[in-house]
Structures are given as C-alpha cells and as structure tokens.
Design a protein around this motif. Structure first.
Motif, PDB file in Angstrom:
ATOM      1  N   GLN A  62       0.825  -1.200   0.000  1.00  0.00           N
ATOM      2  CA  GLN A  62       0.000   0.000   0.000  1.00  0.00           C
ATOM      3  C   GLN A  62       0.868   1.262   0.000  1.00  0.00           C
ATOM      4  N   ALA A  63       1.990   1.230   0.719  1.00  0.00           N
ATOM      5  CA  ALA A  63       2.893   2.383   0.732  1.00  0.00           C
ATOM      6  C   ALA A  63       3.456   2.659  -0.653  1.00  0.00           C
ATOM      7  N   ARG A  64       3.794   1.589  -1.394  1.00  0.00           N
ATOM      8  CA  ARG A  64       4.282   1.777  -2.765  1.00  0.00           C
ATOM      9  C   ARG A  64       3.209   2.398  -3.644  1.00  0.00           C
ATOM     10  N   LEU A  65       1.981   1.905  -3.512  1.00  0.00           N
ATOM     11  CA  LEU A  65       0.887   2.436  -4.325  1.00  0.00           C
ATOM     12  C   LEU A  65       0.629   3.907  -3.992  1.00  0.00           C
ATOM     13  N   ARG A  66       0.707   4.258  -2.727  1.00  0.00           N
ATOM     14  CA  ARG A  66       0.488   5.651  -2.345  1.00  0.00           C
ATOM     15  C   ARG A  66       1.549   6.559  -2.945  1.00  0.00           C
ATOM     16  N   GLN A  67       2.792   6.100  -2.959  1.00  0.00           N
ATOM     17  CA  GLN A  67       3.841   6.925  -3.561  1.00  0.00           C
ATOM     18  C   GLN A  67       3.601   7.114  -5.050  1.00  0.00           C
ATOM     19  N   ARG A  68       3.151   6.059  -5.731  1.00  0.00           N
ATOM     20  CA  ARG A  68       2.838   6.183  -7.162  1.00  0.00           C
ATOM     21  C   ARG A  68       1.650   7.102  -7.394  1.00  0.00           C
ATOM     22  N   ALA A  69       0.715   7.114  -6.441  1.00  0.00           N
ATOM     23  CA  ALA A  69      -0.525   7.886  -6.615  1.00  0.00           C
ATOM     24  C   ALA A  69      -0.343   9.380  -6.383  1.00  0.00           C
ATOM     25  N   VAL A  70       0.780   9.790  -5.822  1.00  0.00           N
ATOM     26  CA  VAL A  70       0.997  11.218  -5.562  1.00  0.00           C
ATOM     27  C   VAL A  70       0.870  12.042  -6.840  1.00  0.00           C
ATOM     28  N   ALA A  71       1.366  11.503  -7.960  1.00  0.00           N
ATOM     29  CA  ALA A  71       1.312  12.241  -9.228  1.00  0.00           C
ATOM     30  C   ALA A  71      -0.122  12.503  -9.672  1.00  0.00           C
ATOM     31  N   ALA A 131      -3.066  11.470  -1.480  1.00  0.00           N
ATOM     32  CA  ALA A 131      -2.522  10.144  -1.803  1.00  0.00           C
ATOM     33  C   ALA A 131      -2.101   9.378  -0.551  1.00  0.00           C
ATOM     34  N   HIS A 132      -1.540  10.077   0.429  1.00  0.00           N
ATOM     35  CA  HIS A 132      -1.052   9.385   1.626  1.00  0.00           C
ATOM     36  C   HIS A 132      -2.147   9.132   2.652  1.00  0.00           C
ATOM     37  N   ARG A 133      -3.375   9.530   2.334  1.00  0.00           N
ATOM     38  CA  ARG A 133      -4.512   9.167   3.186  1.00  0.00           C
ATOM     39  C   ARG A 133      -5.407   8.135   2.508  1.00  0.00           C
ATOM     40  N   MET A 134      -5.242   7.950   1.212  1.00  0.00           N
ATOM     41  CA  MET A 134      -6.122   7.083   0.449  1.00  0.00           C
ATOM     42  C   MET A 134      -5.614   5.654   0.392  1.00  0.00           C
ATOM     43  N   TYR A 135      -6.470   4.780  -0.171  1.00  0.00           N
ATOM     44  CA  TYR A 135      -6.160   3.363  -0.319  1.00  0.00           C
ATOM     45  C   TYR A 135      -6.314   2.987  -1.785  1.00  0.00           C
ATOM     46  N   PHE A 136      -5.409   2.124  -2.252  1.00  0.00           N
ATOM     47  CA  PHE A 136      -5.366   1.819  -3.670  1.00  0.00           C
ATOM     48  C   PHE A 136      -5.227   0.322  -3.915  1.00  0.00           C
ATOM     49  N   THR A 137      -5.675  -0.087  -5.090  1.00  0.00           N
ATOM     50  CA  THR A 137      -5.339  -1.384  -5.649  1.00  0.00           C
ATOM     51  C   THR A 137      -4.378  -1.114  -6.796  1.00  0.00           C
ATOM     52  N   PRO A 138      -3.559  -2.084  -7.224  1.00  0.00           N
ATOM     53  CA  PRO A 138      -2.636  -1.815  -8.341  1.00  0.00           C
ATOM     54  C   PRO A 138      -3.350  -1.287  -9.582  1.00  0.00           C
ATOM     55  N   GLY A 139      -4.471  -1.925  -9.932  1.00  0.00           N
ATOM     56  CA  GLY A 139      -5.221  -1.438 -11.084  1.00  0.00           C
ATOM     57  C   GLY A 139      -5.871  -0.100 -10.825  1.00  0.00           C
ATOM     58  N   GLY A 140      -6.233   0.147  -9.568  1.00  0.00           N
ATOM     59  CA  GLY A 140      -6.888   1.401  -9.223  1.00  0.00           C
ATOM     60  C   GLY A 140      -6.012   2.607  -9.436  1.00  0.00           C
ATOM     61  N   VAL A 141      -4.732   2.476  -9.151  1.00  0.00           N
ATOM     62  CA  VAL A 141      -3.807   3.598  -9.383  1.00  0.00           C
ATOM     63  C   VAL A 141      -3.718   3.908 -10.870  1.00  0.00           C
ATOM     64  N   GLU A 142      -3.575   2.864 -11.680  1.00  0.00           N
ATOM     65  CA  GLU A 142      -3.395   3.067 -13.122  1.00  0.00           C
ATOM     66  C   GLU A 142      -4.652   3.609 -13.793  1.00  0.00           C
ATOM     67  N   GLN A 143      -5.811   3.118 -13.373  1.00  0.00           N
ATOM     68  CA  GLN A 143      -7.035   3.408 -14.108  1.00  0.00           C
ATOM     69  C   GLN A 143      -7.842   4.576 -13.545  1.00  0.00           C
ATOM     70  N   SER A 144      -7.512   5.043 -12.349  1.00  0.00           N
ATOM     71  CA  SER A 144      -8.292   6.133 -11.762  1.00  0.00           C
ATOM     72  C   SER A 144      -8.028   7.444 -12.488  1.00  0.00           C
ATOM     73  N   THR A 145      -9.010   8.325 -12.419  1.00  0.00           N
ATOM     74  CA  THR A 145      -8.919   9.620 -13.075  1.00  0.00           C
ATOM     75  C   THR A 145      -8.003  10.547 -12.285  1.00  0.00           C
ATOM     76  N   ARG A 146      -7.137  11.255 -12.985  1.00  0.00           N
ATOM     77  CA  ARG A 146      -6.288  12.257 -12.348  1.00  0.00           C
ATOM     78  C   ARG A 146      -7.164  13.316 -11.678  1.00  0.00           C
ATOM     79  N   ARG A 147      -6.739  13.781 -10.504  1.00  0.00           N
ATOM     80  CA  ARG A 147      -7.586  14.664  -9.711  1.00  0.00           C
ATOM     81  C   ARG A 147      -8.027  15.904 -10.485  1.00  0.00           C
TER      82      ARG A 147
END
Length: 399
Positions: free
Chosen positions: A55-64, A71-87
């Motif tokens: 989860q820590a790795r995914l959060r770091q990727r999600a910062v962008a 990003a550091h308060r949220m929760y992600f799945t590997p596919g969720g980071v890639e497919q989610s809409t940019r803020r």
C-alpha cells in the motif's frame, strides 16, 4: 493471492496496527524495502507488513495523480492507481456536472473512487458502484478517510443491474483493460461494460458523461452526444461523451485553466509556406480535430495537408498550441543539420517529429550536439517533402 485473502489483508490495514504501520512507511525509501520489511516483521505479522509495504508503494505512485496530501490518506489497488482519473480532470468534470445543476450522480464502474471524491467535494451526492469487492472496499475506505462518507455511498454490484432512476446524472467509466494486468482494449464494444450499453444507460438520465479512450474514432460518437477531449499539462488524458447538454458539439479542454476550444465546423486549413513561427497544437486539440480552429485564430495554415503543425508570420497568444520561432528550413540531410548545429554551437537539442520515421533519440546520438546553446529540430514534411525545421521556443506575446 485470492480475492478473499486480498480482502482480509486490506481489512487488516484499517486496524490500529495497520494504520500505525502505514504512518511509519509514509516516507520510506523503496530501495531499502528488504531491510525495512525485515525490521518490521520482528514486531508485526508478516502478512500485514507485506500488505502495508504494498500500500505504501501504491500511495507513492498515486501522488502524481492525487497530490501528496490525498494520496497518503487514500487506499489503492494496483489497477486502481493506473485506471483512476487524475484529480485535476475529475475536478473539471465534477464542476461541469455542478454547473448543470446536478445534485446526485450514479458513478458506474467507480473504481477506487477518484471521480466520486471530486463529485462529493463539489457538493454532489454519489452512488459509487464497482463489481470488484476489493475495489469497492478501497472506495469505501477512501470516502471515510477524506471525510466524504456522508456524500458517497459505495455499492459492490454489477452496474448493469443498478437502478439509476433516482439520480440526476449518470457517469460511466468502463474498464478498458483486459483482466488483471491486461493490455489496453481498443474496441469500444469490448469495454466492460460495452460502450453501447453505457450509451443506452446515459440516455435514461437527464444528464450523463461517459469516459472513453481519447483515440476513439469520431464516427462512433452518437449524434445526440457532445464530445470533449481533455489534456492535463499537455498530456491527453481522456475523451468524454456528454448527454443532455449540446448534441454534436466538439470541444478540446486544456488543464490547468481550464481553456476550452469549441469546434466551429471549419474546413481543413490551407497549406502554406513555412512562416516565421511554427505552432504545435495541444494533443487534445489534435484528437478533437480542431486544428483548423487554431489555424484560423492564428491567421495561419498547415505546413503539409497531413501534418498537424500550424505556421504563421505573426506571434499571437494562444493556450491551444506551443509557439516556436523558426530560424532554418532544410531538406532532410543529416550532414547539413550536423554542420548547422556545430556552427551554432548547439549542445542542448530537442528533437520533435511528426510525419517522419526517424527516431529522435537515434538522431540525437548521430548528431552528438556540443556547445552552450539550445535549439529545437522538427522532423516533418513540408508540402510532402521530408524537411528539417530548426528553431527555438518563441517568447510569450504577453511578456
């Protein structure tokens, strides 16, 4: 790891022990992961440490996509980071729904909740639906973590079985990748759910938006939809079909801004000789087929009928294209270009191409630029002939 095991590991992250681990891993260095994991496993269950590190790795990727704070308060799945809409893109869409007077949205294929979060922050009540249990749990946790649980209801269900009639609008973001880690799907009817189903679902609501791949052919856009292509920071992110707005309208929206260019139904621009300035339209403008609108606004034309470079004699301000001042126009010839760059003492070389088979990195290696000055080389066609245009970014007309 099976989905039941995934869910158990995710649930463990929400416990006090899991939260303490995530807080401790906020700024950890991935290159030191082995040492960090070994240390943490002396105090915590191995499965929990593995889940927290993931989860820590995914959060770091999600910062962008989501910014440091979210990003550091949220929760992600590997596919969720890639497919989610940019803020920034999600906030733009949420603002558009709000301007339409929408107060509630059925967010179908909601993923980890990126769009639902933006909608809720715009004051809109959201039903977020996803058929994957782990993804739905992540969306639910995100709504709680960001203080939006009162506005976001998360439901794990098949979107084709959800009654959307109680909602002012429908938003559908079909899956465009195959399976776990699968590649991109280019056939809209192979989306999950298919685009045809999403269009019919959109037509049942007063307002709707369907997120689709930006490369979708224009001829597949339904006549009762408006089509918008969106870029963020110069990168094309998505296309959206809007229903219940202005059917047949085509727009390109550039973020930040936003700057929105609306199609005027213009004919293709004329081809003309290369002028003092070359304009490189934003990718959203090109995808939306609105290069003619940019050319008309700049009193310019194309360098070639098949190339989306606009040329003009005057420098005019526009958010829809990047301007370059052209100093040289040469037939494609590597030796001549190398001699010119040596004469100009160019050491910093930017190579752009459109309509050329030459790879920029390959060309840069052959040229071996050296010197204190900078230049931009465009590999393209001018009136059908392979051509090299040499120049530099133009100063802002507003400066």
């Amino acid at each position: 790891m099976g989905r039941v095991t995934d869910l158990a590991a995710f649930s463990a992250l929400l416990t006090d022990e899991g939260q303490a681990l995530l807080a401790a891993l906020r700024d950890y260095t991935p290159s030191q992961e082995l040492a960090v994991a070994s240390r943490l496993r002396r105090e915590h269950p191995a499965e929990l440490v593995t889940a927290a590190l993931g989860q820590a790795r995914l959060r770091q990727r999600a910062v962008a996509k989501f910014g440091e704070r979210d990003a550091h308060r949220m929760y992600f799945t590997p596919g969720g980071v890639e497919q989610s809409t940019r803020r920034a893109v999600a906030e733009h869409r949420a603002a558009a729904f709000a301007r339409l007077g929408v107060r509630s949205v059925a967010d179908l294929c909601g993923g980890i909740g990126g769009d639902a979060i933006a909608l809720a922050r715009a004051g809109i009540r959201v039903l977020a639906v996803d058929r994957d249990p782990l993804t739905a749990e992540a969306a639910r946790a995100n709504a709680a973590a960001l203080g939006l649980a009162d506005l976001i209801e998360v439901r794990c269900a098949d979107v084709t079985e959800v009654d959307t009639s109680p909602y002012d609008a429908v938003f559908v973001d079909p899956a465009r990748r195959g399976g776990r880690g699968g590649g991109r799907i280019f056939d809209p009817e192979a989306y999950s759910p298919p685009l045809s189903w999403a269009i019919e679902a959109a037509r049942t609501a007063p307002h709707a938006a369907l997120k689709i791949a930006p490369g979708i052919p224009h001829e597949t856009v339904p006549p009762d939809a408006a089509a918008e292509w969106v870029s963020d920071g110069g990168d094309v992110k998505e296309a959206v079909l809007w229903f219940g707005t202005r059917p047949g309208t085509v727009t390109a929206t550039l973020l930040p801004g936003p700057h929105t260019l609306t199609g005027r139904g213009l004919a293709d621009p004329p081809v003309r000789p290369v002028g003092r300035f070359l304009y490189e339209p934003d990718g959203a403008v090109i995808r939306a087929h609105l290069v003619a609108e940019v050319a008309e606004d700049l009193d310019g034309g194309l360098v070639d009928e098949t190339i989306a470079y606009v040329t003009a004699d005057e420098l005019r301000p526009t958010p829809y294209a990047t301007a370059y001042e052209i100093t040289d126009e040469l037939p494609f010839n590597l030796k001549k270009l190398k001699a010119l760059l040596r004469e100009r003492e160019v050491g910093t070389l930017t190579v752009k191409k459109r309509g050329s088979a030459v790879e920029p990195e390959e060309l840069r290696r052959k040229l071996k630029p050296k010197g204190p000055h900078a230049a931009t080389v465009f590999l393209t066609r001018v009136a059908g002939a392979p051509t090299m245009l040499v120049g530099r970014p133009a100063p802002s007309p507003l400066a």
